[in-house]
Design a protein around this motif. Structure first.
Motif, PDB file in Angstrom:
ATOM      1  N   ASP A 255      -2.845  -2.982  -7.543  1.00  0.00           N
ATOM      2  CA  ASP A 255      -3.870  -2.920  -6.907  1.00  0.00           C
ATOM      3  C   ASP A 255      -4.426  -4.353  -6.531  1.00  0.00           C
ATOM      4  O   ASP A 255      -5.512  -4.462  -5.978  1.00  0.00           O
ATOM      5  N   ALA A 256      -3.711  -5.227  -7.073  1.00  0.00           N
ATOM      6  CA  ALA A 256      -4.171  -6.881  -7.103  1.00  0.00           C
ATOM      7  C   ALA A 256      -5.540  -6.842  -7.516  1.00  0.00           C
ATOM      8  O   ALA A 256      -6.444  -7.441  -6.558  1.00  0.00           O
ATOM      9  N   THR A 257      -5.984  -6.620  -8.668  1.00  0.00           N
ATOM     10  CA  THR A 257      -7.096  -6.661  -9.230  1.00  0.00           C
ATOM     11  C   THR A 257      -7.032  -7.627 -10.555  1.00  0.00           C
ATOM     12  O   THR A 257      -5.941  -7.586 -11.014  1.00  0.00           O
ATOM     13  N   ARG A 384      -4.596  -8.274  -1.321  1.00  0.00           N
ATOM     14  CA  ARG A 384      -4.940  -7.024  -0.860  1.00  0.00           C
ATOM     15  C   ARG A 384      -5.099  -6.917   0.554  1.00  0.00           C
ATOM     16  O   ARG A 384      -4.633  -5.718   0.968  1.00  0.00           O
ATOM     17  N   ALA A 387      -1.587  -6.459   1.653  1.00  0.00           N
ATOM     18  CA  ALA A 387      -1.062  -5.079   1.102  1.00  0.00           C
ATOM     19  C   ALA A 387      -1.767  -3.903   2.167  1.00  0.00           C
ATOM     20  O   ALA A 387      -0.962  -2.874   2.515  1.00  0.00           O
ATOM     21  N   SER A 388      -3.059  -4.104   2.541  1.00  0.00           N
ATOM     22  CA  SER A 388      -3.540  -3.154   3.407  1.00  0.00           C
ATOM     23  C   SER A 388      -2.755  -3.363   4.796  1.00  0.00           C
ATOM     24  O   SER A 388      -2.563  -2.411   5.389  1.00  0.00           O
TER      25      SER A 388
END
Length: 625
Positions: A255-257, A384, A387-388
């Motif tokens: 989730d790249a968090t 993100r 990725a999106s």
């Protein structure tokens, strides 16, 4: 012992193992480390769990331990850095374990006869639904080393639980100890009274950003908040990821968090204050919640947490570290490698004083606001977004693939439809060709039969002309009865007149008309003298021939005679005399009408239609069209 021959990494491993075991025999520690190829984690498992080392050399690192890069740019900014590995002493020592082992073995052997009794009592209590006490106080695990991360302890089941259950239990104990509740669950329970879950159906302590397989078993604890909506002294904890550390790290990477790992040890005096002050600090908790930081924590007395402490190189407790994806360090000319999970900062030690301690809430909040978030947020947003974008492109490709597949299916269906239509057209054409061929063959057969019948019929006509057609009566001849004059109108319009005696048979009249169909090239003198096929002469032979051919008299003759006016049929009957025909008494005018034969395939011969006319004899006749 001579430790000079050891390498620096081996000396560090020996020192760490001695710290974990509160000293102990150096030679024994060294032998255990050598048996596990100087792997501290596996050596601790051998000592604490009484696990025999593998016979084959083990690798120096656990295969499940992921590789982290370390970003130490922020280390030493808050408080004095403690050198060395600081582990709090635990009760007992390595030497006491050597004494306990033989005692434990003896007690286990002596307790074997009591096992059937214990099993019977356990069955009865389970049947009566009575809580089961522990009837195995003298097992191999009951006298294990009192380091609870690798053994059982108060309030814990003797069997190891899965990481999710361990995480839920630790969060529940943390809530009971601090009197706080996880922030997401607290707010959601006010409105719905249920535990939140994330969009993927994975349970988290509050239903916020973290995920782990399966539904959460945590329930709302009464007293943590006012059900009427008045907070009062309600305190909140961060939302904790409920699952294993491996799942937590994979979630942060996927989730790249930013991930926050909180490790504690109940053996350390600083942990209680850290839980009460830092983990329940409103500013720190809200900052974690607002920035979507995924939080995972546990006590190093649990196996998964202790393994995480080794991977993150924790040296003292409480321990807080932040991890996130960061770009790999690579030459400028090389292709940009994929980012990897990196340790951004470590914070370990006491939580007091509240303004400068390494794990104080104010210290961590300031670090997040001024150092970590400005440094990594932009990169994570970009990751993100990429990725999106990849997901959008993947969805677009999938949609294009579906559209292409649908178009291909439609084209295939149209091609199959055309093929079916072509096959149907070919089948219809084939059947038409076959039907035409059959019709032609039937026509040929019928024409052949018709020609054969016409030839056969011509033979009979010629014989009938010789054998059955009687001559006209001579003047004054009385043997054949009164002479009667009969006019004959042929289908082609030709007229003929002939005299017959009233005593002549009707066969004589039919024989005369039949002779009119004989072609001129067949001379009368050449007519056969005997009936064809050896039939009898006279009406008897005609009847036999008609029965043999399967035709009625009208179809055998091929015509019928009718009186012109008033219209009346003159049918052929064997042995019937002309004088007995009421319509021909005294003579008359007859019309010949053709009768089509059923074997005539073309059916072109139609019954002649006549219209009324008056001949020169004054008789009304019917003209052929």
């Amino acid at each position: 012992m001579d430790t000079d021959a050891l390498s620096q990494s081996q000396k560090d491993a020996l020192s760490q193992l001695q710290t974990l075991t509160n000293g102990g025999d150096v030679e024994v520690a060294k032998s255990v480390l050598e048996s596990v190829d100087w792997d501290v984690q596996r050596a601790a498992e051998v000592i604490f769990d009484n696990v025999l080392p593998a016979s084959s050399p083990a690798t120096t690192m656990d295969s499940n331990v992921e590789t982290f890069e370390l970003d130490d740019s922020e280390q030493g900014l808050f408080g004095e850095h403690r050198a060395g590995r600081e582990f709090r002493p635990v009760d007992g020592g390595f030497s006491s374990a050597l004494i306990i082992r033989p005692i434990r073995a003896i007690i286990t052997i002596l307790a074997i006869p009591l096992y059937p009794l214990f099993s019977l009592i356990r069955f009865i209590l389970r049947f009566l639904r009575i809580p089961l006490p522990n009837f195995a106080p003298f097992t191999l695990s009951s006298l294990t080393f009192p380091y609870r991360s690798l053994a059982t302890g108060p309030g814990r089941e003797s069997k190891a639980m899965d990481p999710r259950s361990v995480a839920e239990r630790w969060v529940r104990e943390l809530e009971e100890e601090t009197g706080a509740v996880c922030i997401g669950r607290g707010h959601r329970s006010r409105s719905t009274g249920v535990l939140a879950e994330n969009g993927n159906g994975h349970g988290v302590s509050s239903g916020a950003n973290a995920s782990a397989p399966g539904p959460s078993m945590l329930t709302a604890r009464p007293g943590a908040w006012d059900p009427d909506g008045h907070d009062g002294e309600v305190k909140f904890l961060p939302d904790f990821f409920l699952g294993s550390y491996e799942d937590f790290a994979r979630t942060c990477q996927r989730d790249a968090t930013i991930g926050c790992v909180i490790l504690v040890s109940e053996e350390h005096d600083d942990v209680a204050e850290f839980k009460r002050s830092t983990l329940t600090d409103p500013t720190f908790v809200q900052l974690i919640q607002d920035n979507g930081i995924l939080v995972w924590g546990g006590d190093i007395r649990d196996r998964d947490t202790w393994s995480a402490s080794q991977k993150l190189q924790a040296t003292t407790y409480p321990f807080v570290t932040f991890i996130a994806l960061q770009p790999r360090r690579a030459p400028a000319t090389a292709n940009a490698p994929a980012p990897m999970l990196t340790v951004l900062s470590r914070h370990q030690g006491p939580a007091i004083p509240s303004t400068s301690a390494p794990t104080a809430a104010q210290t961590l909040t300031t670090h997040l606001n001024e150092q970590l978030l400005p440094r990594v947020t932009a990169f994570l947003i970009r990751v993100r977004a990429q990725a999106s974008e990849r997901e959008r492109e993947r969805a677009l490709r999938a949609e294009q693939d579906r559209a292409f597949e649908q178009s291909r299916k439609r084209d295939k269906e149209r091609a199959e439809q055309r093929a079916r239509e072509e096959r149907l057209a070919q089948e219809v054409l084939r059947r038409a060709v076959e039907a035409e061929a059959r019709a032609i063959e039937e026509q040929r057969v019928k024409e052949t039969e018709a020609r054969a019948w016409q030839a056969h019929r011509m033979e009979w006509r010629r014989w009938v002309r010789r054998g059955l057609m009687m001559r006209e009566p001579r003047p004054g001849e009385t043997g054949r009865g009164k002479t009667m004059r009969v006019g004959v109108r042929m289908p082609d319009g030709k007229r003929s007149v002939r005299f017959f005696g009233e005593g002549d048979g009707i066969t004589a009249l039919y024989a005369y008309v039949d002779s009119l169909f004989i072609a001129p090239e067949f001379m009368q003198d050449a007519d056969p003298r005997e009936p064809p096929n050896g039939n009898a002469a006279g009406d008897e032979g005609l009847l036999a021939e008609m029965e043999k051919s399967g035709r009625t008299p009208e179809k055998w003759w091929g015509f019928k005679l009718v009186l012109a006016y008033p219209r009346k049929d003159i049918s052929w009957e064997a042995e019937k005399r002309l004088g007995d025909v009421e319509a021909l008494k005294g003579g008359g005018q007859v019309v010949v009408e053709l009768v089509p034969d059923s074997v005539d395939v073309k059916g072109k011969q139609k019954q002649t239609k006549v219209d009324v006319d008056v001949d020169s004899d004054g008789y009304h006749t019917e003209e052929s069209e």
